[in-house]
Design an enzyme around this catalytic site. Sequence first.
Site, PDB file in Angstrom:
ATOM      1  N   THR A   7      -8.942  11.196   4.375  1.00  0.00           N
ATOM      2  CA  THR A   7      -8.545  10.299   5.693  1.00  0.00           C
ATOM      3  C   THR A   7      -7.190  10.529   6.003  1.00  0.00           C
ATOM      4  O   THR A   7      -6.333  10.915   5.361  1.00  0.00           O
ATOM      5  CB  THR A   7      -8.952   8.943   5.382  1.00  0.00           C
ATOM      6  OG1 THR A   7      -8.615   8.068   6.341  1.00  0.00           O
ATOM      7  CG2 THR A   7      -8.098   8.418   3.858  1.00  0.00           C
ATOM      8  N   ASP A   8      -7.200  10.070   7.525  1.00  0.00           N
ATOM      9  CA  ASP A   8      -5.692  10.067   8.208  1.00  0.00           C
ATOM     10  C   ASP A   8      -5.007   8.985   7.715  1.00  0.00           C
ATOM     11  O   ASP A   8      -3.629   8.963   7.781  1.00  0.00           O
ATOM     12  CB  ASP A   8      -5.922  10.087   9.723  1.00  0.00           C
ATOM     13  CG  ASP A   8      -6.522   8.784  10.212  1.00  0.00           C
ATOM     14  OD1 ASP A   8      -7.226   8.065   9.513  1.00  0.00           O
ATOM     15  OD2 ASP A   8      -6.761   8.551  11.419  1.00  0.00           O
ATOM     16  N   GLU A   9      -5.660   7.992   6.958  1.00  0.00           N
ATOM     17  CA  GLU A   9      -4.886   6.885   6.689  1.00  0.00           C
ATOM     18  C   GLU A   9      -3.894   7.201   5.348  1.00  0.00           C
ATOM     19  O   GLU A   9      -2.923   6.183   5.070  1.00  0.00           O
ATOM     20  CB  GLU A   9      -5.826   5.711   6.228  1.00  0.00           C
ATOM     21  CG  GLU A   9      -6.744   5.225   7.122  1.00  0.00           C
ATOM     22  CD  GLU A   9      -7.241   3.982   6.925  1.00  0.00           C
ATOM     23  OE1 GLU A   9      -7.037   3.203   6.115  1.00  0.00           O
ATOM     24  OE2 GLU A   9      -8.455   3.595   7.805  1.00  0.00           O
ATOM     25  N   TYR A  24      -6.955   1.015  -0.210  1.00  0.00           N
ATOM     26  CA  TYR A  24      -7.817   2.177   0.073  1.00  0.00           C
ATOM     27  C   TYR A  24      -7.314   3.297   0.164  1.00  0.00           C
ATOM     28  O   TYR A  24      -7.533   4.688  -0.354  1.00  0.00           O
ATOM     29  CB  TYR A  24      -8.830   1.767   1.495  1.00  0.00           C
ATOM     30  CG  TYR A  24      -9.333   2.976   1.802  1.00  0.00           C
ATOM     31  CD1 TYR A  24     -10.366   3.669   1.495  1.00  0.00           C
ATOM     32  CD2 TYR A  24      -9.030   3.464   3.150  1.00  0.00           C
ATOM     33  CE1 TYR A  24     -11.317   4.749   1.762  1.00  0.00           C
ATOM     34  CE2 TYR A  24      -9.614   4.539   3.687  1.00  0.00           C
ATOM     35  CZ  TYR A  24     -10.597   5.362   3.182  1.00  0.00           C
ATOM     36  OH  TYR A  24     -11.283   6.469   3.610  1.00  0.00           O
ATOM     37  N   LYS A  36      -7.085   7.061  -1.621  1.00  0.00           N
ATOM     38  CA  LYS A  36      -7.552   8.397  -1.229  1.00  0.00           C
ATOM     39  C   LYS A  36      -6.016   9.110  -1.152  1.00  0.00           C
ATOM     40  O   LYS A  36      -6.297  10.483  -1.556  1.00  0.00           O
ATOM     41  CB  LYS A  36      -7.705   8.295   0.241  1.00  0.00           C
ATOM     42  CG  LYS A  36      -8.933   7.472   0.566  1.00  0.00           C
ATOM     43  CD  LYS A  36     -10.230   8.126  -0.189  1.00  0.00           C
ATOM     44  CE  LYS A  36     -10.691   9.468   0.631  1.00  0.00           C
ATOM     45  NZ  LYS A  36     -11.879   9.945   0.150  1.00  0.00           N
TER      46      LYS A  36
END
Length: 355
Positions: free
Chosen positions: A135-137, A161, A165
């Site tokens: 993810t970009d997060e 989260y 990741k």
Amino acid sequence: MKSILVTGGAGFIGSHLVRVLVNKYPNYNIINLDKLTYAGNLENLRDVEEKENYTFVKGDICDFQLLESLYTKYSIDGVIHLAAESHVDRSIKDPFAFAQTNVMGTLYLLQAAKNYWGANGKEGFQGKLFYHVSTDEVYGSLELDNTFFTEQTTYDPHSPYSASKASSDHFVRAYSDTFGLPIIISNCSNNYGSYQFPEKLIPLFINNIKNNKPLPVYGKGENVRDWLFVDDHVRAIDLIFHKGRKGETYNIGGFNEWKNIDLIKILIKTADKQLGRAPGTSDSLITYVTDRAGHDLRYAIDSSKLHNELGWSPSLQFEEGIEKTVKWYLENEEWLKRVTSGEYKKYYTEMYHNR
Ligand code: NAD
Ligand code: DAU
């Protein structure tokens, strides 16, 4: 015959990916390993479940013995790893589940791949690939300016989260650097489309508009997300899996930034129209609520590398994607009803009651 292990294939993005792989590559054997948590639903894959090149295995990516037996039984050549706990709000309530599945589960998968492919030395890695969907997060949060996340952006996760990741991404790279495992990672922005669990902004709000329930906008609704239609993400995964350079990272994004409140107004307009309601009917449902803790202000992905190397671009205009998405949720009332019964009611009350 190639054997591909897809993890998390009964979830939102995974089910779209499995459908494409099964139909597009009849000579591949697609094995879908999914624990069927609240977010996994075999109904998402009814149309492919009878196909000869498709096998579903119910199981946990943290079950190392199961993983070892699957690699051997199906002679796995490639892994596309999507299984995860994926909702930021849940990670604030129960971070441990995120560390377990996202970090430990990824580590078990990596170790099982290394053991199986590398059993007789590194030559066994030839032609194999461990593709990790991220993810970009992991890159953190941007200001409201014109900067973007690139593949060189330093990791700076803020939620449990995104921390889980980021950690899983580091393990994937560590297995490449330390053991020579062939890997690729992609980091994608916010997806939307059919079969997304209605805890995420777009399906939750469509469902609430339909049922005349309040639309809980976190903070002032000024956070910005970069939205990509799920089919475009799946097309990127397919392309990167087949043509991407081993050891590389590819960012995937829509160049399609929306402030939450502006996106919500489009959702209301589209849903009211499709429901045959007068324009503006559901505006009054907008309800500003307590902000998400640690809420990242803005995500925006620069996907030029993917475009320049592999020719990928998003295909769909956002308004068209939203029209299609609203239509799908309104037409699939039974699916929505089934996934929002039981555990969902408890989740909803805990998350939004007195917020
Ligand atoms: P999802 O929550 O809809 O689906 C996750 C799937 O994983 C479910 O089918 C669930 O049953 C399965 N799963 C969970 N724990 C498992 C375990 N321990 N063992 C086996 N299966 C398990 O998620 P999604 O939105 O489809 O996201 C898929 C992947 O893509 C995730 O890794 C997520 O981090 C990443 N991603 C999502 C988005 C997005 O906008 N949704 C964007 C970028 C990246
Ligand atoms: O950027 C990629 C990520 O996008 C994925 O890695 C995650 O798996 C996925 O869940 C998504 O994370 P977000 O937190 O951005 O998505 P979500 O749909 O939960 O929220 C989108 C925005 O809307 C965010 O700024 C929070 C806000 N929001 C969300 C909900 C659920 C609200 O204002 N109200 C809500 O009720």
